[in-house]
Design a protein around this motif. Structure first.
Motif, PDB file in Angstrom:
ATOM      1  N   ALA A 213      43.274  56.550  22.222  1.00 58.69           N
ATOM      2  CA  ALA A 213      42.739  56.168  23.351  1.00 58.69           C
ATOM      3  C   ALA A 213      42.782  57.527  24.496  1.00 58.69           C
ATOM      4  CB  ALA A 213      43.023  54.870  24.253  1.00 58.69           C
ATOM      5  N   TRP A 214      44.040  57.959  24.464  1.00 53.19           N
ATOM      6  CA  TRP A 214      44.116  59.180  25.377  1.00 53.19           C
ATOM      7  C   TRP A 214      43.769  60.419  24.764  1.00 53.19           C
ATOM      8  CZ3 TRP A 214      46.218  60.585  30.135  1.00 53.19           C
ATOM      9  CH2 TRP A 214      46.684  59.296  30.838  1.00 53.19           C
TER      10      TRP A 214
ATOM     11  N   GLY B  56      39.969  60.232  25.403  1.00 50.30           N
ATOM     12  CA  GLY B  56      39.525  60.212  26.860  1.00 50.30           C
ATOM     13  C   GLY B  56      39.656  61.609  27.241  1.00 50.30           C
TER      14      GLY B  56
ATOM     15  N   LEU C 119      36.700  63.740  25.910  1.00 47.71           N
ATOM     16  CA  LEU C 119      35.525  63.564  26.497  1.00 47.71           C
ATOM     17  C   LEU C 119      35.511  64.209  28.036  1.00 47.71           C
ATOM     18  CD1 LEU C 119      34.423  59.941  25.787  1.00 47.71           C
ATOM     19  CD2 LEU C 119      33.278  61.965  24.991  1.00 47.71           C
ATOM     20  N   PHE C 120      36.855  64.377  28.393  1.00 49.13           N
ATOM     21  CA  PHE C 120      36.861  64.890  30.020  1.00 49.13           C
ATOM     22  C   PHE C 120      37.152  66.465  29.950  1.00 49.13           C
ATOM     23  CE2 PHE C 120      39.423  66.239  33.668  1.00 49.13           C
ATOM     24  CZ  PHE C 120      38.750  65.523  34.608  1.00 49.13           C
TER      25      PHE C 120
ATOM     26  N   LEU D 256      32.414  63.124  41.880  1.00 47.73           N
ATOM     27  CA  LEU D 256      33.626  62.722  40.832  1.00 47.73           C
ATOM     28  C   LEU D 256      34.272  61.644  41.576  1.00 47.73           C
ATOM     29  CD1 LEU D 256      33.840  63.010  37.889  1.00 47.73           C
ATOM     30  CD2 LEU D 256      35.612  64.706  38.553  1.00 47.73           C
TER      31      LEU D 256
ATOM     32  N   TRP E 187      34.549  57.801  40.919  1.00 46.12           N
ATOM     33  CA  TRP E 187      35.778  56.972  40.333  1.00 46.12           C
ATOM     34  C   TRP E 187      36.114  55.956  41.259  1.00 46.12           C
ATOM     35  CZ3 TRP E 187      38.943  62.065  38.914  1.00 46.12           C
ATOM     36  CH2 TRP E 187      38.686  62.314  37.877  1.00 46.12           C
TER      37      TRP E 187
ATOM     38  N   GLN F 234      33.131  52.691  40.356  1.00 44.50           N
ATOM     39  CA  GLN F 234      32.853  52.269  38.811  1.00 44.50           C
ATOM     40  C   GLN F 234      32.433  50.720  38.769  1.00 44.50           C
ATOM     41  OE1 GLN F 234      36.068  52.588  36.226  1.00 44.50           O
ATOM     42  NE2 GLN F 234      37.550  53.437  37.915  1.00 44.50           N
TER      43      GLN F 234
ATOM     44  N   VAL G 158      27.903  49.503  37.385  1.00 45.42           N
ATOM     45  CA  VAL G 158      27.445  48.703  36.484  1.00 45.42           C
ATOM     46  C   VAL G 158      26.441  47.667  37.210  1.00 45.42           C
ATOM     47  CG1 VAL G 158      28.025  46.721  34.982  1.00 45.42           C
ATOM     48  CG2 VAL G 158      29.504  48.737  35.244  1.00 45.42           C
TER      49      VAL G 158
ATOM     50  N   ILE H  75      43.691  55.338  33.810  1.00 48.26           N
ATOM     51  CA  ILE H  75      43.366  56.804  33.982  1.00 48.26           C
ATOM     52  C   ILE H  75      42.483  57.110  32.735  1.00 48.26           C
ATOM     53  CG2 ILE H  75      44.568  59.006  33.425  1.00 48.26           C
ATOM     54  CD1 ILE H  75      47.136  57.730  34.822  1.00 48.26           C
ATOM     55  N   VAL H  76      42.742  56.527  31.267  1.00 46.86           N
ATOM     56  CA  VAL H  76      41.665  56.620  30.382  1.00 46.86           C
ATOM     57  C   VAL H  76      40.369  56.388  30.787  1.00 46.86           C
ATOM     58  CG1 VAL H  76      41.171  56.161  28.053  1.00 46.86           C
ATOM     59  CG2 VAL H  76      43.566  56.460  28.517  1.00 46.86           C
ATOM     60  N   ARG H  77      40.098  55.162  31.529  1.00 42.11           N
ATOM     61  CA  ARG H  77      39.015  55.062  31.685  1.00 42.11           C
ATOM     62  C   ARG H  77      38.274  56.003  32.902  1.00 42.11           C
ATOM     63  NH1 ARG H  77      37.272  48.926  33.627  1.00 42.11           N
ATOM     64  NH2 ARG H  77      36.405  49.766  35.447  1.00 42.11           N
ATOM     65  N   LEU H  78      39.095  56.653  33.663  1.00 42.68           N
ATOM     66  CA  LEU H  78      38.731  57.408  34.689  1.00 42.68           C
ATOM     67  C   LEU H  78      38.179  58.805  33.913  1.00 42.68           C
ATOM     68  CD1 LEU H  78      40.953  57.499  37.758  1.00 42.68           C
ATOM     69  CD2 LEU H  78      38.773  56.730  37.495  1.00 42.68           C
ATOM     70  N   LEU H  79      38.999  59.005  33.040  1.00 42.70           N
ATOM     71  CA  LEU H  79      38.682  60.382  32.065  1.00 42.70           C
ATOM     72  C   LEU H  79      37.288  60.146  31.398  1.00 42.70           C
ATOM     73  CD1 LEU H  79      41.827  61.040  30.460  1.00 42.70           C
ATOM     74  CD2 LEU H  79      41.138  62.451  32.336  1.00 42.70           C
ATOM     75  N   VAL H  80      37.112  59.021  30.652  1.00 41.47           N
ATOM     76  CA  VAL H  80      35.770  58.753  29.992  1.00 41.47           C
ATOM     77  C   VAL H  80      34.631  58.504  30.993  1.00 41.47           C
ATOM     78  CG1 VAL H  80      34.649  56.784  28.664  1.00 41.47           C
ATOM     79  CG2 VAL H  80      37.270  57.348  28.044  1.00 41.47           C
ATOM     80  N   ILE H  81      34.829  57.821  32.228  1.00 38.18           N
ATOM     81  CA  ILE H  81      33.592  57.918  33.090  1.00 38.18           C
ATOM     82  C   ILE H  81      33.155  59.252  33.663  1.00 38.18           C
ATOM     83  CG2 ILE H  81      33.827  55.389  33.193  1.00 38.18           C
ATOM     84  CD1 ILE H  81      34.519  55.903  35.899  1.00 38.18           C
ATOM     85  N   ALA H  82      34.053  60.049  33.754  1.00 34.35           N
ATOM     86  CA  ALA H  82      33.827  61.388  34.736  1.00 34.35           C
ATOM     87  C   ALA H  82      32.534  62.006  34.140  1.00 34.35           C
ATOM     88  CB  ALA H  82      34.978  62.317  34.480  1.00 34.35           C
TER      89      ALA H  82
ATOM     90  N   LEU I 249      30.910  52.002  30.026  1.00 38.89           N
ATOM     91  CA  LEU I 249      31.321  50.893  31.050  1.00 38.89           C
ATOM     92  C   LEU I 249      30.765  49.584  31.049  1.00 38.89           C
ATOM     93  CD1 LEU I 249      33.182  51.662  33.601  1.00 38.89           C
ATOM     94  CD2 LEU I 249      31.304  52.467  34.715  1.00 38.89           C
TER      95      LEU I 249
END
Lengths: 276, 290
Positions: free
Chosen positions: A17-18, A21, A24-25, A256, A260, A263, A267, B103-110, B172
């Motif tokens: 996952a990291w 993530g 993508l970031f 950004l 955050w 979020q 949706v 944190i992973v969620r934040l990184l992904v939705i950025a 999301l």
């Protein structure tokens, strides 16, 4: 034994996952890093990741050369202005639809939604010409009005779904206790409505801030918000990656952070309540 | 239950929003329709004349139209495929018990919050540039010849850039739907000996069907209008290789000043979007009743 297996499993999933993530970031991170490099270092091969001479000169130069703050202010005026105006019109509408619904309320809501489906390019010509006739090309007034109308259906819808959740019984109870309409609104309804209004405000500022069809087509320089200003870096002579990165970092950072925070509302707002 | 008076108040409260949207819809739409039947070039004011379906004929028989239509469908289809499949996997991944999920969620939705002109330019220059871009450096490191992404694979590259921005949206929404899945059902299936794949196929996926449909429909509406990413990267080129319908209309309108043809194209774009919109509105309408 079983516990060891779950920890292993958890570790494996955490690593995957990291990795995903961070990948993508990465473009965002890369932009931020590049904004602190010199132009030479920005295009260097092999690229430098963290060990370079950090500099703030790009931020200074973006402001000095192109008056960055002016474009940022335009973005603020357009996004905040259009959203506040939208709320002004939408709150009473959503309010009445949520609390005194009629047979046609649903039809009106669906119709409002359908106006959102109109592709902008379908009305590019008339809107452009109308702005030209009224002398509103490259003006903030036109953009505030257009973006407000564009996002109005979303604003009404979001507010409607939030207001719907306020129990009507509470109003009755307040009325029974002898509260006047004014008191009812100030003490009973407002506290319950504020969170919904705040989320609507946040999401729509984000949407308006990033809008890049009308802002590109209806502005030249004076009223250009950040979307259009950044687009000017696309010309071949504008290939200054470090400065592009600095301008980009400033343009996306505030949104950004707001994004955050919103979020969950995202949706709800973007699916018109279809997914909760 | 509502008295006459409250009904009147409700109408008054609603009217500004309704009237504004009505004007916003009818006036430009009427003008587009009207212009679409005129020979109307902005460089020759006062020369307008009625041409019937002339503009439509010109727009629809232009070889660029078919290519733009094809590109539009490829772009929408490609981004949908990538984001729906990718979003489902990502959502399931984030839904697992992991450390630092927030944190992973934040990184992904950025990426969703990055404005289109920024994301397009960052990808175009810093990642996809054939000489100094990061991808070129990686490909050279692997001993291969760097690809000039936006020149050789323009539509594919734009699809990647747009998909990067929309993947968070899909993730999301699917994640939100996933979290409303009853875990007892899954546990019961596990007890009965169902493997992870059959649980995904027979329990998770049916539960997600609604969210997946919503994602598909909403993304389609937005993706039919992709503009900024093309505007700052390829400018529709090389040739018309990455021109989609909105960009073709933009060229007619603001680069060739052909208001008549651009309006005819606009009407075509509206019809296309409406085909999708009808399905979306029906779905949301159904949800409103429950």
């Amino acid at each position: 034994m079983a516990r060891a297996v779950t920890t292993q499993r958890k570790l494996a999933f955490t690593i995957i996952a990291w990795t995903v993530g961070l990948t993508l970031f990465f473009p965002v991170l890369w932009t931020i890093l590049t904004s602190f490099k010199t132009e030479g270092e920005a295009i260097a091969t092999p690229p430098t990741f963290f060990f370079f001479d950090w500099t703030l000169e790009n931020y200074v130069e973006v402001q000095e050369r192109s008056n960055y703050l002016r474009h940022a202010m335009n973005s603020v005026v357009i996004s905040v202005g259009s959203t506040l105006l939208g709320l002004l019109v939408a709150i009473p509408a959503a309010w009445s639809m949520a609390f005194s619904p009629t047979k046609r309320t649903k039809d009106i809501l669906m119709w409002m939604l359908s106006t959102k489906m109109l592709p902008a390019v379908g009305v590019l010509m008339p809107i452009y010409l109308m702005c030209q006739w009224l002398g509103l090309l490259d003006s903030l007034v036109a953009l505030v009005a257009i973006l407000m109308l564009m996002n109005l259906p979303i604003i009404v819808w979001m507010l409607y779904t939030y207001f719907k959740e306020i129990p009507g019984d509470i109003l009755e109870a307040a009325r029974m206790d002898g509260a006047s309409l004014g008191k009812e609104i100030i003490y009973v309804l407002t506290p319950m409505a504020v969170p919904g209004i705040a989320s609507t405000l946040l999401l729509n500022i984000i949407l308006a801030w990033n809008e890049a069809f009308w802002t590109l087509n209806l502005t030249a320089s004076k009223a250009a918000p950040l979307t259009a200003f950044i687009a000017s870096y696309s010309s071949p002579e504008g290939l200054f990656w470090a400065k592009l990165s600095a301008a980009s970092t400033l343009a996306i950072a505030p949104i950004l952070v707001m994004g955050w925070f919103s979020q969950k509302q995202l949706v709800r707002g973007l699916t018109f309540g279809a997914v909760k | 239950m509502a008295t006459k008076q409250t009904q009147v108040t409700a109408k008054i409260m609603m009217s500004p929003a309704v009237l504004m949207l009505l004007a916003w819809m009818i006036v430009p739409l009427g003008m587009t329709l009207y212009f679409s039947f005129l020979r109307y070039n902005l460089l020759m004011p006062g020369m307008e004349e009625f041409t019937g379906f002339g503009n439509y004929e010109f727009f629809l028989t232009d070889p660029a139209f078919l290519e733009a239509l094809g590109n539009t469908l490829l772009l929408v289809g490609g981004v949908l495929l990538a984001t729906v499949i990718g979003g489902t996997f990502l959502a399931i991944l984030i839904d697992q018990p992991i450390w630092g999920r927030g944190i992973v969620r934040l990184l992904v939705i950025a990426p969703f919050f990055v404005m289109p002109t920024v994301s397009a330019l960052v990808w175009k220059n810093m990642l996809m540039h054939p000489v100094n871009g990061l991808f070129a450096w990686i490909t050279r490191g692997l001993g291969a010849e760097p690809v000039d992404w936006l020149a050789d694979l323009p539509l594919f590259s734009i699809t990647v850039i747009v998909a990067w921005g929309w993947l968070p949206f899909a993730t999301l929404i699917i994640l939100t739907a996933l979290q409303s899945l009853d875990s007892e059902q899954k546990e019961a299936a596990e007890m009965d000996g169902a493997g992870p794949i059959s649980i995904f196929w027979f329990i998770t996926l049916p539960h997600l069907s609604r969210a997946l449909t919503v994602v598909t429909l909403i993304e389609t509406i937005f993706l039919l209008s992709v503009f900024a990413e093309i505007y700052v990267t390829t400018g529709g080129g090389p040739g018309t290789a990455s021109t989609n319908l909105p960009f073709l209309i933009y060229i007619q309108a603001l680069l060739q000043y052909d208001a008549g043809t651009a309006s005819a194209g606009g009407v075509v774009a509206i019809i296309l979007a409406n085909i999708v919109a009808i399905f979306l509105i029906r779905m949301i309408g159904k949800n409103l009743e429950t």
